[in-house]
Design a protein around this motif. Structure first.
Motif, mmCIF file in Angstrom:
data_model
loop_
_atom_site.group_PDB
_atom_site.id
_atom_site.type_symbol
_atom_site.label_atom_id
_atom_site.label_comp_id
_atom_site.label_asym_id
_atom_site.label_seq_id
_atom_site.Cartn_x
_atom_site.Cartn_y
_atom_site.Cartn_z
ATOM 1 N N LEU A 183 0.968 -1.271 -0.089
ATOM 2 C CA LEU A 183 0.107 0.050 0.004
ATOM 3 C C LEU A 183 0.796 1.262 0.079
ATOM 4 N N ASP A 184 2.048 1.072 0.196
ATOM 5 C CA ASP A 184 3.060 2.290 0.155
ATOM 6 C C ASP A 184 3.073 3.008 -1.073
ATOM 7 N N VAL A 185 2.827 2.311 -2.348
ATOM 8 C CA VAL A 185 2.569 3.041 -3.618
ATOM 9 C C VAL A 185 1.657 4.217 -3.607
ATOM 10 N N TYR A 186 0.627 4.009 -2.590
ATOM 11 C CA TYR A 186 -0.365 4.982 -2.733
ATOM 12 C C TYR A 186 -0.120 6.315 -1.943
ATOM 13 N N LYS A 187 0.873 6.318 -1.515
ATOM 14 C CA LYS A 187 1.570 7.531 -0.486
ATOM 15 C C LYS A 187 0.954 8.751 -1.325
ATOM 16 N N ASN A 188 0.436 9.675 -0.485
ATOM 17 C CA ASN A 188 0.066 10.869 -1.241
ATOM 18 C C ASN A 188 -1.102 10.889 -2.217
ATOM 19 N N PHE A 189 -2.117 9.921 -2.368
ATOM 20 C CA PHE A 189 -3.048 9.856 -3.341
ATOM 21 C C PHE A 189 -4.159 10.493 -2.313
ATOM 22 N N GLU A 190 -5.248 11.176 -2.990
ATOM 23 C CA GLU A 190 -6.447 11.382 -2.490
ATOM 24 C C GLU A 190 -7.444 10.498 -2.430
ATOM 25 N N GLU A 191 -8.390 10.578 -1.542
ATOM 26 C CA GLU A 191 -9.450 9.457 -1.268
ATOM 27 C C GLU A 191 -10.230 9.180 -2.630
ATOM 28 N N ASN A 192 -10.294 9.995 -3.449
ATOM 29 C CA ASN A 192 -11.396 9.683 -4.650
ATOM 30 C C ASN A 192 -10.399 9.242 -5.941
ATOM 31 N N ASP A 193 -8.866 9.177 -5.733
ATOM 32 C CA ASP A 193 -8.148 8.928 -6.656
ATOM 33 C C ASP A 193 -8.020 7.568 -7.042
ATOM 34 N N TYR A 194 -8.705 6.448 -6.200
ATOM 35 C CA TYR A 194 -8.500 5.143 -6.291
ATOM 36 C C TYR A 194 -9.527 4.332 -7.527
ATOM 37 N N ASN A 195 -8.972 3.251 -8.165
ATOM 38 C CA ASN A 195 -9.928 2.715 -9.059
ATOM 39 C C ASN A 195 -10.409 1.513 -8.326
ATOM 40 N N ASP A 196 -11.154 0.580 -8.811
ATOM 41 C CA ASP A 196 -11.691 -0.283 -8.052
ATOM 42 C C ASP A 196 -10.827 -1.455 -7.652
ATOM 43 N N ASP A 197 -9.614 -1.690 -8.537
ATOM 44 C CA ASP A 197 -8.719 -2.744 -8.116
ATOM 45 C C ASP A 197 -7.809 -2.389 -7.024
ATOM 46 N N ILE B 295 -8.734 -0.153 -4.576
ATOM 47 C CA ILE B 295 -9.796 -0.358 -3.391
ATOM 48 C C ILE B 295 -9.837 -1.602 -2.872
ATOM 49 N N ASP B 296 -9.958 -2.612 -3.857
ATOM 50 C CA ASP B 296 -9.865 -4.093 -3.206
ATOM 51 C C ASP B 296 -8.776 -4.215 -2.598
ATOM 52 N N GLU B 297 -7.623 -3.741 -3.010
ATOM 53 C CA GLU B 297 -6.235 -4.127 -2.171
ATOM 54 C C GLU B 297 -6.419 -3.442 -0.667
ATOM 55 N N PHE B 298 -6.868 -2.459 -0.599
ATOM 56 C CA PHE B 298 -7.200 -1.824 0.620
ATOM 57 C C PHE B 298 -8.177 -2.737 1.553
ATOM 58 N N ARG B 299 -9.380 -2.982 0.890
ATOM 59 C CA ARG B 299 -10.331 -4.123 1.313
ATOM 60 C C ARG B 299 -9.706 -5.361 1.915
ATOM 61 N N GLU B 300 -9.078 -6.073 0.948
ATOM 62 C CA GLU B 300 -8.131 -7.079 1.303
ATOM 63 C C GLU B 300 -7.229 -7.216 2.796
ATOM 64 N N VAL B 301 -6.549 -5.988 2.763
ATOM 65 C CA VAL B 301 -5.846 -5.858 4.127
ATOM 66 C C VAL B 301 -6.951 -5.912 5.277
ATOM 67 N N LEU B 302 -7.767 -4.876 5.120
ATOM 68 C CA LEU B 302 -8.790 -4.402 6.135
ATOM 69 C C LEU B 302 -9.284 -5.762 6.538
ATOM 70 N N TYR B 303 -10.015 -6.635 5.774
ATOM 71 C CA TYR B 303 -10.552 -7.740 6.236
ATOM 72 C C TYR B 303 -9.576 -8.813 6.665
ATOM 73 N N SER B 304 -8.455 -8.929 6.570
ATOM 74 C CA SER B 304 -7.373 -9.778 7.032
ATOM 75 C C SER B 304 -7.098 -9.367 8.504
ATOM 76 N N LEU B 305 -7.468 -8.180 9.049
ATOM 77 C CA LEU B 305 -7.160 -7.792 10.368
ATOM 78 C C LEU B 305 -7.923 -8.127 11.355
ATOM 79 N N LYS B 306 -7.441 -8.360 12.659
ATOM 80 C CA LYS B 306 -8.382 -8.546 13.675
ATOM 81 C C LYS B 306 -8.876 -7.138 14.130
ATOM 82 N N GLU B 307 -10.043 -7.242 14.920
ATOM 83 C CA GLU B 307 -10.851 -5.940 15.312
ATOM 84 C C GLU B 307 -9.724 -5.062 15.981
ATOM 85 N N LYS B 308 -8.905 -5.713 16.916
ATOM 86 C CA LYS B 308 -7.971 -4.737 17.687
ATOM 87 C C LYS B 308 -6.952 -4.230 16.899
#
Length: 131
Positions: free
Chosen positions: A72-86, A88-101
């Motif tokens: 995800l370091d390649v997305y440094k300084n991106f704006e929140e609306n600059d992402y395409n669907d693929d 966004i899925d990279e972020f989602r994949e990391v998010l859902y692999s995390l524990k709640e804590k």
């Protein structure tokens, strides 16, 4: 059809007027207190919320912790609306692999790395933190 529409408008007007008159009468009798002034939000967390406590603890640390998300370091300084669907899925994949804590810590890690979450993911993160 016109009769039905007129009936609904009249019923709404009666409900509004009866509510308004009732409030005025109660205010005269002193049953309704004036609304207290809204206090400005505190700059510091009150400590009553688990999210705030986690946030305070995370902000104390300036150490960047990776959650197997170095890609995800390649997305440094991106704006929140600059992402395409693929992307966004990279972020989602990391998010859902995390524990709640770990979610709050991951958010802090992204913040320190100057990586902004895609807008589509922000609501999911908030939902996961609040539940």
């Amino acid at each position: 059809m016109k009769v039905l529409l007129i009936s609904l408008v009249v019923i709404a007007a009666i409900a509004f007027l009866s509510t308004w008159i009732g409030q005025k009468l109660r205010a005269r009798k002193g049953e309704i207190e004036e609304e207290p002034e809204v206090a400005e939000p505190m700059e510091e967390c009150c400590g009553a919320h688990e999210i705030c406590e986690t946030d305070i603890l995370n902000k104390m640390s300036e150490e960047i912790i990776y959650y197997e998300d170095e890609e995800l370091d390649v997305y440094k300084n991106f704006e929140e609306n600059d992402y395409n669907d693929d992307q966004i899925d990279e972020f989602r994949e990391v998010l859902y692999s995390l524990k709640e804590k770990e979610i709050a810590g991951w958010m802090r890690s992204l913040e320190l790395r100057k990586i902004e979450l895609p807008s589509a993911i922000k609501s999911e993160v908030v939902f996961m933190l609040v539940k």
